[in-house]
Motif scaffolding. Structure first.
Motif, short mmCIF file in Angstrom:
data_model
loop_
_atom_site.label_atom_id
_atom_site.label_comp_id
_atom_site.label_asym_id
_atom_site.label_seq_id
_atom_site.Cartn_x
_atom_site.Cartn_y
_atom_site.Cartn_z
N PRO A 1 13.92 8.16 -0.94
CA PRO A 1 13.92 6.77 -0.48
C PRO A 1 14.32 5.83 -1.62
N ILE A 2 15.09 4.83 -1.29
CA ILE A 2 15.41 3.79 -2.26
C ILE A 2 15.04 2.44 -1.66
N LEU A 3 14.69 1.51 -2.53
CA LEU A 3 14.31 0.18 -2.08
C LEU A 3 15.37 -0.82 -2.51
N PHE A 4 15.80 -1.65 -1.57
CA PHE A 4 16.71 -2.75 -1.87
C PHE A 4 15.92 -4.01 -2.19
N ARG A 5 14.75 -4.14 -1.53
CA ARG A 5 13.91 -5.32 -1.71
C ARG A 5 12.47 -4.91 -1.51
N GLU A 6 11.62 -5.44 -2.37
CA GLU A 6 10.18 -5.27 -2.24
C GLU A 6 9.57 -6.62 -2.57
N GLU A 7 8.99 -7.25 -1.56
CA GLU A 7 8.51 -8.62 -1.70
C GLU A 7 7.03 -8.68 -1.33
N ALA A 8 6.24 -9.22 -2.23
CA ALA A 8 4.81 -9.43 -1.95
C ALA A 8 4.56 -10.91 -1.71
N ILE A 9 3.81 -11.19 -0.67
CA ILE A 9 3.36 -12.54 -0.38
C ILE A 9 1.85 -12.53 -0.55
N PHE A 10 1.38 -13.23 -1.56
CA PHE A 10 -0.04 -13.23 -1.91
C PHE A 10 -0.74 -14.35 -1.16
N LYS A 11 -1.80 -14.00 -0.44
CA LYS A 11 -2.53 -14.96 0.40
C LYS A 11 -3.88 -15.35 -0.19
N LYS A 12 -4.60 -14.37 -0.69
CA LYS A 12 -5.96 -14.60 -1.17
C LYS A 12 -6.28 -13.58 -2.24
N ILE B 1 0.84 -9.54 1.99
CA ILE B 1 1.84 -8.88 2.84
C ILE B 1 2.94 -8.37 1.91
N ILE B 2 3.37 -7.13 2.14
CA ILE B 2 4.49 -6.59 1.37
C ILE B 2 5.58 -6.20 2.36
N ASN B 3 6.78 -6.73 2.13
CA ASN B 3 7.96 -6.40 2.93
C ASN B 3 8.87 -5.50 2.11
N ILE B 4 9.35 -4.45 2.74
CA ILE B 4 10.21 -3.47 2.08
C ILE B 4 11.50 -3.31 2.88
N ASP B 5 12.64 -3.42 2.22
CA ASP B 5 13.93 -3.05 2.81
C ASP B 5 14.41 -1.82 2.06
N GLY B 6 14.67 -0.74 2.79
CA GLY B 6 15.06 0.48 2.11
C GLY B 6 16.06 1.30 2.88
N ALA B 7 16.39 2.43 2.28
CA ALA B 7 17.36 3.36 2.85
C ALA B 7 17.10 4.73 2.26
N TRP B 8 17.84 5.72 2.73
CA TRP B 8 17.76 7.07 2.20
C TRP B 8 19.00 7.35 1.37
N MET B 9 18.79 8.04 0.25
CA MET B 9 19.87 8.37 -0.66
C MET B 9 19.95 9.89 -0.82
N ASP B 10 21.18 10.41 -0.86
CA ASP B 10 21.40 11.81 -1.20
C ASP B 10 21.24 11.89 -2.72
N THR B 11 20.26 12.66 -3.18
CA THR B 11 19.94 12.69 -4.61
C THR B 11 20.97 13.47 -5.43
N LYS B 12 21.86 14.21 -4.77
CA LYS B 12 22.93 14.89 -5.51
C LYS B 12 24.16 14.01 -5.65
N THR B 13 24.60 13.42 -4.53
CA THR B 13 25.81 12.58 -4.57
C THR B 13 25.50 11.17 -5.04
N ARG B 14 24.21 10.78 -5.02
CA ARG B 14 23.75 9.44 -5.41
C ARG B 14 24.35 8.37 -4.50
N LYS B 15 24.53 8.73 -3.23
CA LYS B 15 25.06 7.80 -2.23
C LYS B 15 24.11 7.72 -1.05
#
Length: 144
Positions: free
Chosen positions: A55-66, A106-120
């Motif tokens: 798994p790779i993450l494009f965005r990881e955003e935390a919104i702190f409430k309390k 709240i944590i928002n994650i935008d991600g995708a899957w990567m081939d760990t050999k081709t790095r794509k």
């Protein structure tokens, strides 16, 4: 089905000099809960390795409430907000709630899957995809 979750008791080492949880700990908890979910549903690190999948993450955003303090007990939930039909890209949601129901972050994650050999970017195999897409869905889940 409700969200997947793990309960966490706040340790002294989780705190910053202001005696509340350090910002980076929230992200560590999210990663821990995501990997627990994958492992418990059979999508183990060994299976990821065997399929050259990571798994790779494009965005990881935390919104702190309390603030969260030492010895508090919280639940870190995991739900899928959206995913492509092929499962190659996805958006996940974590909510961090106190035992009394108070929403702390709240944590928002935008991600995708990567081939760990081709790095794509890649699409996961069908058997993997079915398990991954079975993740509990957020109320406003969208298939993209």
């Amino acid at each position: 089905m409700g969200p997947y979750f793990k309960s966490i008791t706040i340790r002294w080492s989780d705190l910053d000099p202001n005696f509340h949880v350090r910002h980076s700990v929230y992200y560590d908890w999210g990663a821990y809960v995501r990997m627990c979910y994958l492992t418990e549903t059979g999508l183990t690190p060994q299976l990821l390795l065997k399929n050259n999948l990571g798994p790779i993450l494009f965005r990881e955003e935390a919104i702190f409430k309390k603030e969260i303090h030492f010895n508090d007990n919280i639940q870190v939930t995991l739900q899928m907000r959206s995913a492509t039909a092929s499962g190659d890209r996805w958006n996940l949601l974590h909510e961090l709630k106190h035992d009394n129901g108070t929403l702390h972050a709240i944590i928002n994650i935008d991600g995708a899957w990567m081939d760990t050999k081709t790095r794509k970017l890649t699409t996961p195999p069908e058997n993997f995809l079915q398990q991954f897409l079975a993740m509990p869905k957020a109320e406003n889940f969208m298939l993209l």
